[in-house]
Design a protein around this motif. Sequence first.
Motif, PDB file in Angstrom:
ATOM      1  N   UNK A 144       4.772   4.030   6.162  1.00 30.98           N
ATOM      2  CA  UNK A 144       4.810   2.627   6.575  1.00 30.98           C
ATOM      3  C   UNK A 144       3.452   1.968   6.345  1.00 30.98           C
ATOM      4  N   UNK A 145       2.379   2.728   6.594  1.00 30.86           N
ATOM      5  CA  UNK A 145       1.034   2.179   6.375  1.00 30.86           C
ATOM      6  C   UNK A 145       0.821   1.903   4.885  1.00 30.86           C
ATOM      7  N   UNK A 146       1.317   2.814   4.040  1.00 33.13           N
ATOM      8  CA  UNK A 146       1.196   2.595   2.589  1.00 33.13           C
ATOM      9  C   UNK A 146       1.973   1.337   2.202  1.00 33.13           C
ATOM     10  N   UNK A 147       3.216   1.256   2.660  1.00 32.02           N
ATOM     11  CA  UNK A 147       4.068   0.104   2.342  1.00 32.02           C
ATOM     12  C   UNK A 147       3.435  -1.187   2.875  1.00 32.02           C
ATOM     13  N   UNK A 148       2.928  -1.095   4.078  1.00 28.56           N
ATOM     14  CA  UNK A 148       2.330  -2.270   4.737  1.00 28.56           C
ATOM     15  C   UNK A 148       1.065  -2.729   4.005  1.00 28.56           C
ATOM     16  N   UNK A 149       0.325  -1.782   3.425  1.00 31.83           N
ATOM     17  CA  UNK A 149      -0.876  -2.151   2.672  1.00 31.83           C
ATOM     18  C   UNK A 149      -0.513  -3.073   1.512  1.00 31.83           C
ATOM     19  N   UNK A 150       0.630  -2.801   0.888  1.00 25.77           N
ATOM     20  CA  UNK A 150       1.080  -3.663  -0.201  1.00 25.77           C
ATOM     21  C   UNK A 150       1.504  -5.029   0.335  1.00 25.77           C
ATOM     22  N   UNK A 151       2.148  -5.028   1.507  1.00 27.86           N
ATOM     23  CA  UNK A 151       2.533  -6.310   2.112  1.00 27.86           C
ATOM     24  C   UNK A 151       1.284  -7.134   2.434  1.00 27.86           C
ATOM     25  N   UNK A 152       0.265  -6.439   2.977  1.00 28.95           N
ATOM     26  CA  UNK A 152      -0.986  -7.131   3.301  1.00 28.95           C
ATOM     27  C   UNK A 152      -1.667  -7.650   2.040  1.00 28.95           C
ATOM     28  N   UNK A 153      -1.673  -6.788   1.014  1.00 33.78           N
ATOM     29  CA  UNK A 153      -2.293  -7.196  -0.260  1.00 33.78           C
ATOM     30  C   UNK A 153      -1.583  -8.429  -0.811  1.00 33.78           C
ATOM     31  N   UNK A 154      -0.262  -8.444  -0.629  1.00 35.20           N
ATOM     32  CA  UNK A 154       0.524  -9.568  -1.137  1.00 35.20           C
ATOM     33  C   UNK A 154       0.302 -10.816  -0.290  1.00 35.20           C
ATOM     34  N   UNK A 155       0.273 -10.643   1.024  1.00 29.17           N
ATOM     35  CA  UNK A 155       0.181 -11.796   1.920  1.00 29.17           C
ATOM     36  C   UNK A 155      -1.229 -12.383   1.986  1.00 29.17           C
ATOM     37  N   UNK A 156      -2.227 -11.501   1.982  1.00 29.04           N
ATOM     38  CA  UNK A 156      -3.603 -11.962   2.199  1.00 29.04           C
ATOM     39  C   UNK A 156      -4.478 -11.842   0.956  1.00 29.04           C
ATOM     40  N   UNK A 157      -3.883 -11.509  -0.194  1.00 29.11           N
ATOM     41  CA  UNK A 157      -4.667 -11.291  -1.417  1.00 29.11           C
ATOM     42  C   UNK A 157      -5.716 -10.209  -1.227  1.00 29.11           C
ATOM     43  N   UNK A 158      -5.383  -9.226  -0.401  1.00 25.87           N
ATOM     44  CA  UNK A 158      -6.334  -8.135  -0.193  1.00 25.87           C
ATOM     45  C   UNK A 158      -6.274  -7.156  -1.360  1.00 25.87           C
ATOM     46  N   UNK A 159      -7.394  -6.495  -1.607  1.00 24.14           N
ATOM     47  CA  UNK A 159      -7.387  -5.429  -2.594  1.00 24.14           C
ATOM     48  C   UNK A 159      -6.750  -4.195  -1.982  1.00 24.14           C
ATOM     49  N   UNK A 160      -6.350  -3.257  -2.828  1.00 23.23           N
ATOM     50  CA  UNK A 160      -5.745  -2.017  -2.334  1.00 23.23           C
ATOM     51  C   UNK A 160      -6.747  -0.888  -2.444  1.00 23.23           C
ATOM     52  N   UNK A 161      -6.924  -0.134  -1.368  1.00 21.79           N
ATOM     53  CA  UNK A 161      -7.785   1.044  -1.425  1.00 21.79           C
ATOM     54  C   UNK A 161      -6.913   2.236  -1.838  1.00 21.79           C
ATOM     55  N   UNK A 162      -6.735   2.386  -3.130  1.00 25.01           N
ATOM     56  CA  UNK A 162      -5.837   3.433  -3.619  1.00 25.01           C
ATOM     57  C   UNK A 162      -6.321   4.829  -3.241  1.00 25.01           C
ATOM     58  N   UNK A 163      -7.651   4.984  -3.097  1.00 26.57           N
ATOM     59  CA  UNK A 163      -8.165   6.297  -2.710  1.00 26.57           C
ATOM     60  C   UNK A 163      -7.636   6.689  -1.328  1.00 26.57           C
ATOM     61  N   UNK A 164      -7.628   5.708  -0.414  1.00 30.92           N
ATOM     62  CA  UNK A 164      -7.128   5.980   0.936  1.00 30.92           C
ATOM     63  C   UNK A 164      -5.616   6.199   0.917  1.00 30.92           C
ATOM     64  N   UNK A 165      -4.907   5.340   0.199  1.00 29.97           N
ATOM     65  CA  UNK A 165      -3.451   5.443   0.170  1.00 29.97           C
ATOM     66  C   UNK A 165      -3.001   6.757  -0.463  1.00 29.97           C
ATOM     67  N   UNK A 166      -3.721   7.193  -1.508  1.00 32.25           N
ATOM     68  CA  UNK A 166      -3.380   8.482  -2.130  1.00 32.25           C
ATOM     69  C   UNK A 166      -3.606   9.629  -1.151  1.00 32.25           C
ATOM     70  N   UNK A 167      -4.668   9.509  -0.367  1.00 35.09           N
ATOM     71  CA  UNK A 167      -4.949  10.531   0.654  1.00 35.09           C
ATOM     72  C   UNK A 167      -3.812  10.598   1.668  1.00 35.09           C
ATOM     73  N   UNK A 168      -3.346   9.434   2.097  1.00 34.99           N
ATOM     74  CA  UNK A 168      -2.223   9.394   3.035  1.00 34.99           C
ATOM     75  C   UNK A 168      -0.971  10.002   2.400  1.00 34.99           C
ATOM     76  N   UNK A 169      -0.775   9.667   1.118  1.00 37.54           N
ATOM     77  CA  UNK A 169       0.429  10.149   0.425  1.00 37.54           C
ATOM     78  C   UNK A 169       0.447  11.674   0.369  1.00 37.54           C
TER      79      UNK A 169
END
Lengths: 241, 389
Positions: free
Chosen positions: B216-241
């Motif tokens: 959910x945090x991974x999915x939500x990061x994309x929602x945040x990136x989409x809503x707030x024009x935030x960048x994605x910390x792929x290093x963190x998301x890959x770690x979670x994955x």
Amino acid sequence: MSCSGMQFASYVTNKNNNKRINIMVALFVVFTFIILIVIDIVVLKAQKRKHPAFADAAKAVFNKNSLSLPERIFVSKGHTWAELVPGGFARVGVDEFVLKSLGKISVNYIAKEQTLVKQGEVIFQGTSGKGSFSFRSPIDGVIQDVNRNLTNIQDPYRNDWGVIISPSNWADNTKSLKNGQALVSWLKDEFSRLKDFLAVNSMNTELAGVTMHDGGNIMEGAVTYMKAEGLKNFENEFLTF
Amino acid sequence: MKNSNASKLSFWKIVAAVIMICGLYSSYIRFTKGLGASTHLSDSIPWGLWIGFDFLGVGLAAAGFTIAVMVHVFNIHKFEPIVRPAILTAYIGYTLVVLLLIIDLGRPQNFWHPLVMWNLHSVMFEITWCVICYSAILTLEFAPVVLEKYNLTAPIKILRKISIPVVILGVIFSTLHQSSFGSLYLIVPGRLYPLWYSTLLPVNFYISCIAAGLSMIIFESYLNARAFNLGLRLDILSGLAKIVLYVLIIGFLVRITDMIITGKTPFLFLPRTETYMFYAEVIVGTFIPVYLLSQAKYRKSRMWLYVISIFTLSGFVLNRINVAVTGLVASSKTSYFPSFDEISITMMLVVLGMWAFKLVSTKFPVFVELENLKEEKLPEDSREMILSE
């Protein structure tokens, strides 16, 4: 609980229930979830925007916490640095803040050896995207050596330095340069200033891939997405002093 | 944080407004005419979509305690930037669950009864108290974000001093009630379809909520990136994955081992709708994500991480609704599909949750990075001041 044969048999014979559960709530919820995601992607496409999942994957992001800097460097307000090296000389280059802001810097001019330079005078020039930028000397002195291997700046504090200067006014010059904790604090302020700058100068913030929000990341090379006027403003506000 | 687009009308704002109007109308029907008039629930099927949504809400909020314990107890500071979004997600998730529970109660005016009328032998009692206590913990965990906004340093210092015990308490309460949701179904061994019924249901629920919460945090990061024009910390998301991968494997092994030991494998070959739904759940929520996550190229891909999180979440949704609804329908001798009011109220709460997240994110410093400077211990000649990890 062990599964009894009777329980299994009851489910084998009781097939009428298949019809009763033909409408599956679970599938309804999952399909609703997926359909909303698909609609969102279609809506973004209609708006000529890209979903973050399908955006340019090559673009990295940076923030005020993702930079490192050598302990002994002094940085000018124009984001060029100077570091004393053995022999009383100073090695000079561009800092990582500018490199990340522009994404990539190709150097096309470096001042010649034995040139006398004053603090604030152009010592080398480079291009990034459609912009051309001048970088200014952080100190006074005579250029003793230039980095002839410097074409693209990638490793700003080690291999990709620009010139070596024999300083003539080091003590006075360094009063206006940032070092140590003052440098750290100043760089953090520079990030805030960069966000404000991007907010004001970017015609399309989404193209720049930046966030103007608290603590958000900035996409590497965000500055190069700006139009000519924005690029000029960047040089005036961040590279000139 | 400024949002110049706040007043602009967009497709999703119109959709959200329609959902809110329908939801408010359905809420009015529910509170004026009762559950009978507003839902398709019955004595045979007293728990439906709303209980399923409660399971989902709490399960998806599991990242709150998972990320908090990783960062604050195990000192894995790599995940620090997502602590606040994770805690906010959990906070909102739990608030929505509490709201929906009140709507779902036959007598919502008596919602406070478990606070004073203790039934120590009831699983529901444990769940109620754990949810209350964990919500209080989440308040303490999120309080610094609000206090920072108003520069109230004194209470922040106190909260920092007690942060580790608070996080540990949060883990205890989360563990208790995440598993207790599974325990709820231990009382229906004859009714819940054998492919889902197990004495290990509490364990299965607990393990699966960790994978779902992190997804959910991974999915939500994309929602945040989409809503707030935030960048994605792929290093963190890959770690979670990667953690999701291990948890999914463990969860599947526990489940399949339990099925073999309890002799339920014949049910895997019974041509029934439940069997197909079970396969759908396992294939979508476990096999496909595990296959993709086990390969670094997918785990580190911006697009595939998003796709994988959708698969994992879909599998989790299937699992929870299968337990709450599908697995019970056969034994109840009746069919169930949620009414318009059930659906619209559920969707209204989802919209409220998204609005709440956006509102809090824009008013408070939720997306912050490490502020503390750290010095890397390098040889003297190459020593650098590091602004973060």
